[in-house]
Write a protein that holds these residues in place. Structure first.
Motif, mmCIF file in Angstrom:
data_model
loop_
_atom_site.group_PDB
_atom_site.id
_atom_site.type_symbol
_atom_site.label_atom_id
_atom_site.label_comp_id
_atom_site.label_asym_id
_atom_site.label_seq_id
_atom_site.Cartn_x
_atom_site.Cartn_y
_atom_site.Cartn_z
ATOM 1 N N LEU A 141 -1.735 8.248 8.547
ATOM 2 C CA LEU A 141 -0.451 7.670 8.143
ATOM 3 C C LEU A 141 0.104 6.714 9.204
ATOM 4 C CD1 LEU A 141 2.013 7.543 6.213
ATOM 5 C CD2 LEU A 141 2.983 9.421 7.514
ATOM 6 N N PHE A 142 0.428 7.245 10.358
ATOM 7 C CA PHE A 142 1.170 6.442 11.342
ATOM 8 C C PHE A 142 0.348 5.258 11.876
ATOM 9 C CE2 PHE A 142 3.605 10.441 11.634
ATOM 10 C CZ PHE A 142 4.874 9.933 11.423
ATOM 11 N N ASP A 143 -0.919 5.475 12.156
ATOM 12 C CA ASP A 143 -1.726 4.364 12.677
ATOM 13 C C ASP A 143 -1.861 3.266 11.629
ATOM 14 O OD1 ASP A 143 -1.964 5.914 14.904
ATOM 15 O OD2 ASP A 143 -4.101 5.558 15.186
ATOM 16 N N ARG A 144 -2.055 3.691 10.384
ATOM 17 C CA ARG A 144 -2.221 2.714 9.300
ATOM 18 C C ARG A 144 -0.911 1.952 9.057
ATOM 19 N NH1 ARG A 144 -5.055 2.313 4.187
ATOM 20 N NH2 ARG A 144 -4.591 0.171 3.615
ATOM 21 N N LEU A 145 0.206 2.667 9.162
ATOM 22 C CA LEU A 145 1.496 2.002 8.957
ATOM 23 C C LEU A 145 1.719 0.891 9.970
ATOM 24 C CD1 LEU A 145 4.030 4.937 8.263
ATOM 25 C CD2 LEU A 145 3.145 3.279 6.637
ATOM 26 N N LEU A 146 1.133 1.058 11.143
ATOM 27 C CA LEU A 146 1.375 0.098 12.224
ATOM 28 C C LEU A 146 0.335 -1.015 12.309
ATOM 29 C CD1 LEU A 146 2.511 2.664 14.940
ATOM 30 C CD2 LEU A 146 3.960 1.013 13.768
ATOM 31 N N CYS A 184 0.869 -1.176 0.000
ATOM 32 C CA CYS A 184 0.000 0.000 0.000
ATOM 33 C C CYS A 184 0.903 1.222 0.000
ATOM 34 C CB CYS A 184 -0.961 0.004 1.186
ATOM 35 S SG CYS A 184 -0.166 0.039 2.776
ATOM 36 N N THR A 185 0.384 2.325 -0.485
ATOM 37 C CA THR A 185 1.207 3.527 -0.606
ATOM 38 C C THR A 185 0.544 4.702 0.116
ATOM 39 O OG1 THR A 185 0.153 3.986 -2.717
ATOM 40 C CG2 THR A 185 2.272 2.898 -2.804
ATOM 41 N N PHE A 186 1.380 5.655 0.479
ATOM 42 C CA PHE A 186 0.907 6.836 1.198
ATOM 43 C C PHE A 186 1.472 8.086 0.534
ATOM 44 C CE2 PHE A 186 0.856 3.299 4.042
ATOM 45 C CZ PHE A 186 -0.285 3.464 4.808
ATOM 46 N N ASP A 187 0.575 8.997 0.215
ATOM 47 C CA ASP A 187 0.945 10.281 -0.362
ATOM 48 C C ASP A 187 0.866 11.306 0.759
ATOM 49 O OD1 ASP A 187 1.675 10.975 -2.903
ATOM 50 O OD2 ASP A 187 -0.310 10.659 -3.773
ATOM 51 N N THR A 188 1.975 11.956 1.049
ATOM 52 C CA THR A 188 1.893 12.978 2.109
ATOM 53 C C THR A 188 1.846 14.387 1.526
ATOM 54 O OG1 THR A 188 4.294 13.067 2.338
ATOM 55 C CG2 THR A 188 3.125 11.510 3.764
ATOM 56 N N ASP A 189 1.815 14.481 0.205
ATOM 57 C CA ASP A 189 1.644 15.793 -0.429
ATOM 58 C C ASP A 189 0.180 15.912 -0.839
ATOM 59 O OD1 ASP A 189 1.535 18.008 -2.001
ATOM 60 O OD2 ASP A 189 3.294 17.534 -3.219
ATOM 61 N N ARG A 224 4.768 -1.292 2.844
ATOM 62 C CA ARG A 224 4.191 0.055 2.890
ATOM 63 C C ARG A 224 5.196 1.021 2.275
ATOM 64 N NH1 ARG A 224 1.652 -2.187 8.238
ATOM 65 N NH2 ARG A 224 2.088 -4.186 7.282
ATOM 66 N N ILE A 225 4.713 1.834 1.375
ATOM 67 C CA ILE A 225 5.608 2.779 0.689
ATOM 68 C C ILE A 225 5.090 4.190 0.962
ATOM 69 C CG2 ILE A 225 6.505 3.521 -1.548
ATOM 70 C CD1 ILE A 225 5.762 0.544 -2.483
ATOM 71 N N VAL A 226 5.920 4.984 1.606
ATOM 72 C CA VAL A 226 5.484 6.339 1.956
ATOM 73 C C VAL A 226 6.292 7.338 1.143
ATOM 74 C CG1 VAL A 226 5.063 7.960 3.847
ATOM 75 C CG2 VAL A 226 5.142 5.502 4.325
ATOM 76 N N ASP A 227 5.588 8.181 0.409
ATOM 77 C CA ASP A 227 6.235 9.262 -0.327
ATOM 78 C C ASP A 227 6.168 10.489 0.582
ATOM 79 O OD1 ASP A 227 7.138 11.142 -2.100
ATOM 80 O OD2 ASP A 227 5.467 10.966 -3.521
ATOM 81 N N ILE A 228 7.311 10.806 1.182
ATOM 82 C CA ILE A 228 7.317 11.920 2.136
ATOM 83 C C ILE A 228 7.609 13.223 1.394
ATOM 84 C CG2 ILE A 228 8.384 12.845 4.237
ATOM 85 C CD1 ILE A 228 9.034 9.913 4.983
#
Lengths: 238, 245
Positions: A71-76, A38-43, A83-87
């Motif tokens: 973000l953080f709760d889902r990552l855990l 799963c991926t996370f867009d932080t922009d 998990r791929i996070v684009d910071i």
């Protein structure tokens, strides 16, 4: 040995150095390898990952508490997917400050997750300092230095520059011809679909060049995986 | 060990006295200092809602309740008694402590007395300092600046500030940092001590599904308060080292 589930933190304190491209390549690599992710867009403004992976992407605006929870709760959440996070550049400092404050890395370790920093460099000494700061703060956090030769070329100094980081692991994303870059920047274009089902209606030259480019990147991801697997092997043939 | 009384109060409402009392009870528990608390917000007490096992609701101006608190100081297992004083009652409470002879007993070394004066952002808070100064000569008097509600203390002109502070012998300033609003709200709704929220526990001790981010915010906030209380030497005030013979 139980394999820990990776949490890739793709980041850079500098804009336009290829952070989102690296995250995108990593996600496509997982699709090609048929691995869950799963991926996370932080922009919240330029959502590259949600453009290419709408079903797999969570958009998390780290400037608000709800976004931080997203973000953080889902990552855990315990699950086998990578998990791929684009910071986002503007979230860079905030992300690491908050991760430290809430004990994210310690909790991730407890939950058998393996956060891995993919630090995208721009060739400046400041970027070495920024990466060092992460290494000093979390010495056991694996870090890979990424240089995107198309977005932030390091030129002839590439080896010297990469050698100045306190990590011996790096990925190099070769520069892409402008024609190919335009092709892959099309929101409808999927890198993994291209690899799995090469389109017949594409120029042979474009197809070959793109395949070469993707293979060179994916080979590095593979090599990193293999190296990790070998290091985690209890018994080795002599 | 000498019994200690910590009074948490302010003459102004809404400055976060109960929040400070709650954090204080968590700090004492984390340091294995047995404590009990009295909530003077009769008939219903906010502190009691969060720490029901150790908190009783009292009216500190009533003789019967004064007896419940002060006549039991030496008998109780609790080393520390925390009194969360209702808004507007700080001066009256201190007067009552003087009248029942508690301040004299402190003067004679029978008890340790600590006062946490929670300040509001306006100059009227400084006026309280002058008002209570006569009562606190024997107390370890701490000024608490509570930023939990994003309070700003900019209204205080430095000259005005120092003129008030010269009237009282303060043992130090304690800063309570801001806590994320959503985290604050979730702990309120959960109705549990901050430490229980951090540990992911419900009021009954079962596991609760609290957000990791919010738990992290509260953990960091509690840690910062704990550092502040350590910095001003609260632990050594409450647990003085035994004298060598």
């Amino acid at each position: 040995m139980m394999r820990r589930h990776p949490v890739y933190l793709v980041c850079s304190p500098y804009p336009r150095v290829g952070t989102s491209t690296t995250a995108r390549l990593l996600a496509d690599f997982h699709i090609v390898e048929k691995r869950p992710f799963c991926t996370f867009d932080t922009d919240p403004h330029e959502r590259m990952l949600s453009t290419y992976f709408p079903a797999e992407t969570v958009v998390a605006d780290l400037s608000v508490t709800r976004g931080q929870i997203a973000l953080f709760d889902r990552l855990l959440v315990p699950s086998p997917e990578a998990r791929i996070v684009d910071i986002w550049t503007r979230s860079y400092r905030h992300f690491f400050a908050q991760a430290g404050d809430i004990g994210f890395f310690e909790e991730a370790e407890r939950l058998q997750l393996e956060p891995i920093v993919l630090f995208v460099t721009n060739g400046s000494f400041d970027s070495v300092d920024a990466a060092d700061e992460i290494v000093r703060t979390w010495p056991s956090l694996p870090m890979i230095v990424v240089s995107d030769e198309g977005a932030a070329p390091l030129g002839e100094a590439v080896h010297d520059h990469l050698a100045s980081f306190h990590t011996d692991r790096n990925f190099q994303i070769p520069a892409l011809d402008p024609i190919l870059r335009r092709q892959i920047e099309n929101p409808q274009f999927s890198l993994s679909r291209f690899m799995l089902y090469p389109p017949n209606d594409m120029s042979l030259v474009v197809r070959a060049d793109l395949r070469t480019w993707l293979r060179s990147v994916f080979a590095q991801f593979h090599s990193y995986d293999l190296r990790n697997a070998l290091e985690g092997t209890r018994y080795l043939l002599k | 060990m000498k019994p200690a009384v910590i009074l948490v109060g302010a003459d102004k409402g809404g400055v976060g006295k109960t929040t400070v009392s709650r954090a204080l009870l968590d700090y004492l528990a984390a340091n294995d200092i047995p404590a009990r608390a009295f909530d003077t917000e009769a008939p219903r007490g906010t502190l009691q809602r969060f720490h029901p096992a150790v908190t009783k609701i009292v009216d500190v101006t009533q003789t019967a309740d004064q007896m419940r608190i002060f006549d039991t100081l030496s008998d109780t297992n609790a080393a520390v008694t925390v009194i969360d004083v209702r808004a507007g009652q700080l001066s009256n409470t201190l007067r009552a402590l003087r009248d029942v002879g508690f301040l004299d007993a402190v003067n004679e070394g029978e008890f340790t007395f600590v006062l946490f004066h929670v300040l509001g952002p306006s100059v009227s808070s400084l006026g309280e300092i002058a008002e209570i100064a006569p009562f606190v000569t024997e107390a370890h008097y701490f000024l608490v600046k509570n930023f939990i509600n994003d309070t700003t203390f900019f209204e205080w002109d430095p000259k005005t500030y120092s003129s008030y502070f010269s009237k009282v012998k303060s043992s130090g300033d304690i800063t309570v940092p801001k806590l994320d609003e959503m985290a604050c709200e979730k702990v309120e709704v959960a109705g549990v001590p901050f430490a229980a929220f951090v540990a992911g526990k419900s009021g009954k001790g079962d596991s609760a599904q609290n957000s990791f981010v919010l738990r992290g915010y509260v953990r960091t906030w509690l840690r910062n308060i704990s550092s502040e209380l350590d910095r001003v030497g609260l632990r050594s005030l409450l647990l003085p080292k035994p004298r060598r013979r």
